[in-house]
Design a protein around this motif. Structure first.
Motif, PDB file in Angstrom:
ATOM      1  N   UNK A  50       0.833  -1.208   0.000  1.00 53.74           N
ATOM      2  CA  UNK A  50       0.000   0.000   0.000  1.00 53.74           C
ATOM      3  C   UNK A  50       0.866   1.255   0.000  1.00 53.74           C
ATOM      4  N   UNK A  51       1.905   1.256   0.822  1.00 53.42           N
ATOM      5  CA  UNK A  51       2.806   2.405   0.905  1.00 53.42           C
ATOM      6  C   UNK A  51       3.521   2.631  -0.423  1.00 53.42           C
ATOM      7  N   UNK A  52       4.032   1.568  -1.029  1.00 52.88           N
ATOM      8  CA  UNK A  52       4.764   1.710  -2.291  1.00 52.88           C
ATOM      9  C   UNK A  52       3.818   2.122  -3.422  1.00 52.88           C
ATOM     10  N   UNK A  53       2.582   1.619  -3.415  1.00 52.70           N
ATOM     11  CA  UNK A  53       1.612   2.041  -4.421  1.00 52.70           C
ATOM     12  C   UNK A  53       1.341   3.542  -4.315  1.00 52.70           C
ATOM     13  N   UNK A  54       1.151   4.021  -3.094  1.00 51.96           N
ATOM     14  CA  UNK A  54       0.920   5.455  -2.891  1.00 51.96           C
ATOM     15  C   UNK A  54       2.141   6.256  -3.337  1.00 51.96           C
ATOM     16  N   UNK A  55       3.314   5.710  -3.074  1.00 51.62           N
ATOM     17  CA  UNK A  55       4.559   6.372  -3.478  1.00 51.62           C
ATOM     18  C   UNK A  55       4.643   6.504  -5.002  1.00 51.62           C
ATOM     19  N   UNK A  56       4.325   5.438  -5.726  1.00 53.61           N
ATOM     20  CA  UNK A  56       4.399   5.457  -7.181  1.00 53.61           C
ATOM     21  C   UNK A  56       3.423   6.489  -7.762  1.00 53.61           C
ATOM     22  N   UNK A  57       2.217   6.537  -7.212  1.00 59.63           N
ATOM     23  CA  UNK A  57       1.248   7.531  -7.663  1.00 59.63           C
ATOM     24  C   UNK A  57       1.783   8.942  -7.416  1.00 59.63           C
ATOM     25  N   UNK A  58       2.375   9.152  -6.233  1.00 55.92           N
ATOM     26  CA  UNK A  58       2.913  10.472  -5.891  1.00 55.92           C
ATOM     27  C   UNK A  58       4.085  10.859  -6.782  1.00 55.92           C
ATOM     28  N   UNK A  59       4.832   9.877  -7.282  1.00 57.47           N
ATOM     29  CA  UNK A  59       5.945  10.170  -8.180  1.00 57.47           C
ATOM     30  C   UNK A  59       5.464  10.718  -9.514  1.00 57.47           C
ATOM     31  N   UNK A  60       4.432  10.099 -10.088  1.00 58.99           N
ATOM     32  CA  UNK A  60       4.093  10.386 -11.481  1.00 58.99           C
ATOM     33  C   UNK A  60       2.843  11.242 -11.663  1.00 58.99           C
ATOM     34  N   UNK A  61       1.934  11.251 -10.720  1.00 55.00           N
ATOM     35  CA  UNK A  61       0.730  12.072 -10.863  1.00 55.00           C
ATOM     36  C   UNK A  61       1.047  13.562 -11.007  1.00 55.00           C
ATOM     37  N   UNK A  62       2.035  14.101 -10.242  1.00 51.81           N
ATOM     38  CA  UNK A  62       2.337  15.538 -10.401  1.00 51.81           C
ATOM     39  C   UNK A  62       2.816  15.924 -11.792  1.00 51.81           C
ATOM     40  N   UNK A  63       3.249  14.952 -12.598  1.00 51.59           N
ATOM     41  CA  UNK A  63       3.743  15.278 -13.942  1.00 51.59           C
ATOM     42  C   UNK A  63       2.677  15.928 -14.815  1.00 51.59           C
ATOM     43  N   UNK A  64       1.406  15.750 -14.444  1.00 52.97           N
ATOM     44  CA  UNK A  64       0.344  16.397 -15.199  1.00 52.97           C
ATOM     45  C   UNK A  64       0.384  17.915 -15.038  1.00 52.97           C
ATOM     46  N   UNK A  65       0.986  18.393 -13.934  1.00 51.93           N
ATOM     47  CA  UNK A  65       1.004  19.845 -13.720  1.00 51.93           C
ATOM     48  C   UNK A  65       2.383  20.419 -13.422  1.00 51.93           C
TER      49      UNK A  65
END
Length: 198
Positions: A50-65
């Protein structure tokens, strides 16, 4: 084009390289050691996943902005913010070993990595001419991935021999250096911009 040694002597190049290298290495070291630290604290595979999944989302989601943010406020403030956010990750990890600490810290290091790496890569493009692009990018990418591979290889050893606290303490001077370098370059560029008018 200029020799690589001349390109590398530019303060802008050095700040770009430090941002990418330290931002990526700290993220890799922290992320790779997190499941080991969580296991040592009694958490199971599902918790670590769960922690690593949240980490991966946090890595790449900001790339949209992130690109829009750089265009709006400038690349150096984004780099400085990335350094501060990764510093925040280390401080959260040092504050405790509850599930929330691991989760919040890994989200922070993901966002911080995005700002530091995208910011550093963007800043790098201002340091070379089209004729110099290949060697400037190659030197940058080689340094980044060499540091990242080293951090990944050392994460288990450091976790076993030095401990979770030492891993996070090591992140503090590196990310403080990134933030400090970005702030220094901002002030330096402003001084240069004001000089002709004065």
């Amino acid at each position: 084009g200029r020799p690589m040694a001349v390109i590398a002597r530019q303060p802008v190049y050095r700040v770009a390289l430090a941002s990418s290298v330290f931002g990526y290495a700290v993220m890799t070291l922290t992320m790779s050691a997190t499941p080991l630290a969580m296991l040592a604290c009694g958490f199971g595979f599902a918790d670590s996943a769960t922690v690593i999944q949240a980490h991966i989302v946090a890595m790449f989601l900001p790339s949209f902005f992130t690109g829009h943010l750089i265009a709006r406020i400038g690349v150096l403030p984004v780099i400085a913010a990335g350094g501060l956010i990764e510093l925040g990750c280390a401080l959260v990890n040092l504050a405790g070993v509850d599930f929330a600490h691991f989760l919040i810290a890994n989200v922070l290091v993901g966002i911080g990595w995005n700002f530091a790496y995208v910011g550093g890569s963007t800043l790098l493009t201002t340091t070379y001419t089209p004729a110099e692009r290949a060697k400037a990018q190659a030197s940058h990418d080689f340094a980044v991935y060499a540091a990242t591979a080293t951090a990944a290889a050392l994460s288990g050893v450091l976790a076993a021999k030095a401990g979770w606290v030492v891993i996070n303490l090591a992140a503090l001077p590196l990310m403080a250096a990134v933030t400090g370098a970005a702030v220094w370059l901002m002030l330096h560029q402003r001084r240069i911009a004001r000089a002709p008018a004065e």
